[in-house]
Design a protein around this motif. Structure first.
Motif, PDB file in Angstrom:
ATOM      1  N   GLU A  41       0.856  -1.183   0.000  1.00  0.00           N
ATOM      2  CA  GLU A  41       0.000   0.000   0.000  1.00  0.00           C
ATOM      3  C   GLU A  41       0.896   1.240   0.000  1.00  0.00           C
ATOM      4  O   GLU A  41       1.947   1.260   0.646  1.00  0.00           O
ATOM      5  CB  GLU A  41      -0.901   0.026   1.235  1.00  0.00           C
ATOM      6  CG  GLU A  41      -1.751  -1.226   1.427  1.00  0.00           C
ATOM      7  CD  GLU A  41      -2.966  -1.245   0.538  1.00  0.00           C
ATOM      8  OE1 GLU A  41      -3.347  -0.164   0.032  1.00  0.00           O
ATOM      9  OE2 GLU A  41      -3.547  -2.336   0.344  1.00  0.00           O
ATOM     10  N   PRO A 117      -8.456   4.146  -4.817  1.00  0.00           N
ATOM     11  CA  PRO A 117      -7.216   3.400  -5.057  1.00  0.00           C
ATOM     12  C   PRO A 117      -6.996   3.065  -6.535  1.00  0.00           C
ATOM     13  O   PRO A 117      -7.924   2.689  -7.249  1.00  0.00           O
ATOM     14  CB  PRO A 117      -7.416   2.119  -4.237  1.00  0.00           C
ATOM     15  CG  PRO A 117      -8.447   2.459  -3.220  1.00  0.00           C
ATOM     16  CD  PRO A 117      -9.356   3.462  -3.872  1.00  0.00           C
ATOM     17  N   ARG A 141      -1.305  -1.113  -4.382  1.00  0.00           N
ATOM     18  CA  ARG A 141      -2.461  -0.202  -4.361  1.00  0.00           C
ATOM     19  C   ARG A 141      -2.001   1.132  -3.787  1.00  0.00           C
ATOM     20  O   ARG A 141      -1.310   1.157  -2.779  1.00  0.00           O
ATOM     21  CB  ARG A 141      -3.593  -0.779  -3.521  1.00  0.00           C
ATOM     22  CG  ARG A 141      -4.201  -2.064  -4.070  1.00  0.00           C
ATOM     23  CD  ARG A 141      -5.298  -2.592  -3.152  1.00  0.00           C
ATOM     24  NE  ARG A 141      -5.934  -3.778  -3.690  1.00  0.00           N
ATOM     25  CZ  ARG A 141      -5.469  -5.011  -3.524  1.00  0.00           C
ATOM     26  NH1 ARG A 141      -4.352  -5.199  -2.832  1.00  0.00           N
ATOM     27  NH2 ARG A 141      -6.097  -6.040  -4.048  1.00  0.00           N
ATOM     28  N   TYR A 142      -2.415   2.214  -4.446  1.00  0.00           N
ATOM     29  CA  TYR A 142      -2.011   3.519  -3.918  1.00  0.00           C
ATOM     30  C   TYR A 142      -3.127   4.543  -4.095  1.00  0.00           C
ATOM     31  O   TYR A 142      -3.972   4.422  -4.982  1.00  0.00           O
ATOM     32  CB  TYR A 142      -0.709   4.001  -4.565  1.00  0.00           C
ATOM     33  CG  TYR A 142      -0.824   4.435  -6.005  1.00  0.00           C
ATOM     34  CD1 TYR A 142      -0.951   5.783  -6.333  1.00  0.00           C
ATOM     35  CD2 TYR A 142      -0.780   3.517  -7.048  1.00  0.00           C
ATOM     36  CE1 TYR A 142      -1.039   6.204  -7.654  1.00  0.00           C
ATOM     37  CE2 TYR A 142      -0.868   3.917  -8.364  1.00  0.00           C
ATOM     38  CZ  TYR A 142      -0.991   5.264  -8.668  1.00  0.00           C
ATOM     39  OH  TYR A 142      -1.089   5.673  -9.966  1.00  0.00           O
TER      40      TYR A 142
END
Length: 268
Positions: A41, A117, A141-142
């Motif tokens: 993440e 995301p 995921r960002y």
């Protein structure tokens, strides 16, 4: 005699364990895989331009000679676009003899980052090292995170949800900032159900992490058998979009209480 027998037995057990440990030493192909987790993440913060993350890979054992390893994107399932949303700074890494892995650096760009995301799915590729049968996909995921600002929370907002039903979805509600720098008011000027609509409002206090506390400046007067109700609540705001989600809005007065209502607003 018992002592001698015990020493002989202990020596025999030691030899068995030594043989067992030696038999478990791996001496096959190195095999390529993601060796420090298969997901990650990340957050791209406002006004930073970008954020760089590290993705590790490894081999089961040290290499006998140098080899090239590539980080490739699975575009069939990724929602972020290489070159537009992110860049792989070192798409090909050399793993030298005696080494057991390396790192890739991926730059996530603020310009196209969103509060929802985005997902990048990576795979490993090498012409000289075979892939392992495990840990072959890395999912990153960002999201974008904006810094604290009260500026977005003013003007006209549209009601998305109001389970108390003072408003219908699509109705307009007006916000004003103040009185404190981290507060804004949700005015009741177009609330058709209260008699003190010109003076009553919800005062929202915003914390730096986006959490909020809600309290009416005065009881909302619904008249009749309902009478006046004090309003309290909590929820969150989005500093990037100005969206407001009051997910626990409570109405309480002499006539009773209505708890855990939801009031969701988006900025026009």
């Amino acid at each position: 005699m018992k002592k001698i027998a015990f020493l002989i037995l202990a020596s025999f057990i030691f030899l068995l364990n030594s043989c067992k440990d030696e038999a478990e030493v791996y001496d096959g192909q190195p095999f390529l895989h993601f060796n420090k987790g298969t997901s990650g993440e990340a957050v791209v913060r406002q006004n930073t331009g970008s954020t760089t993350v590290t993705i590790d890979f490894g081999t089961i054992q040290a290499l006998s000679g140098a080899a090239q390893v590539k980080l490739v994107v699975d575009n069939t399932v990724s929602t972020a676009v290489q070159g537009t949303d992110f860049q792989i700074l070192n798409p090909e890494v050399t793993v030298n003899a005696g080494q057991i892995g390396g790192q890739f650096q991926v730059k996530l760009l603020e310009a196209t980052a969103t509060v929802e995301p985005k997902v990048i799915v990576f795979k490993l590729q090498s012409s000289s090292i075979a892939n392992a049968t495990f840990d072959q996909t890395y999912i990153l995921r960002y999201t974008k995170a904006c810094e604290f600002s009260i500026t977005p929370f003013s003007g006209n907002y549209t009601v998305v949800t109001d389970t108390w039903a003072d408003y219908e979805p699509g109705d307009t509600v007006v916000l004003q900032q103040g009185p404190l720098p981290n507060q804004f008011k949700i005015l009741a000027s177009n609330n058709p159900y209260i008699t003190n609509f010109s003076t009553a409002y919800m005062l929202v206090t915003v914390n730096t992490d986006g959490s909020i506390a809600v309290a009416s400046n005065e009881p909302f007067n619904y008249g009749g058998s309902t009478g006046t109700l004090n309003i309290t609540g909590s929820g969150t705001v989005n500093f990037c979009t100005g969206a407001i989600n009051i997910n626990d809005l409570d109405f309480q007065g002499a006539a009773g209480s209505a708890l855990n209502n939801q009031f969701v607003l988006i900025k026009n």
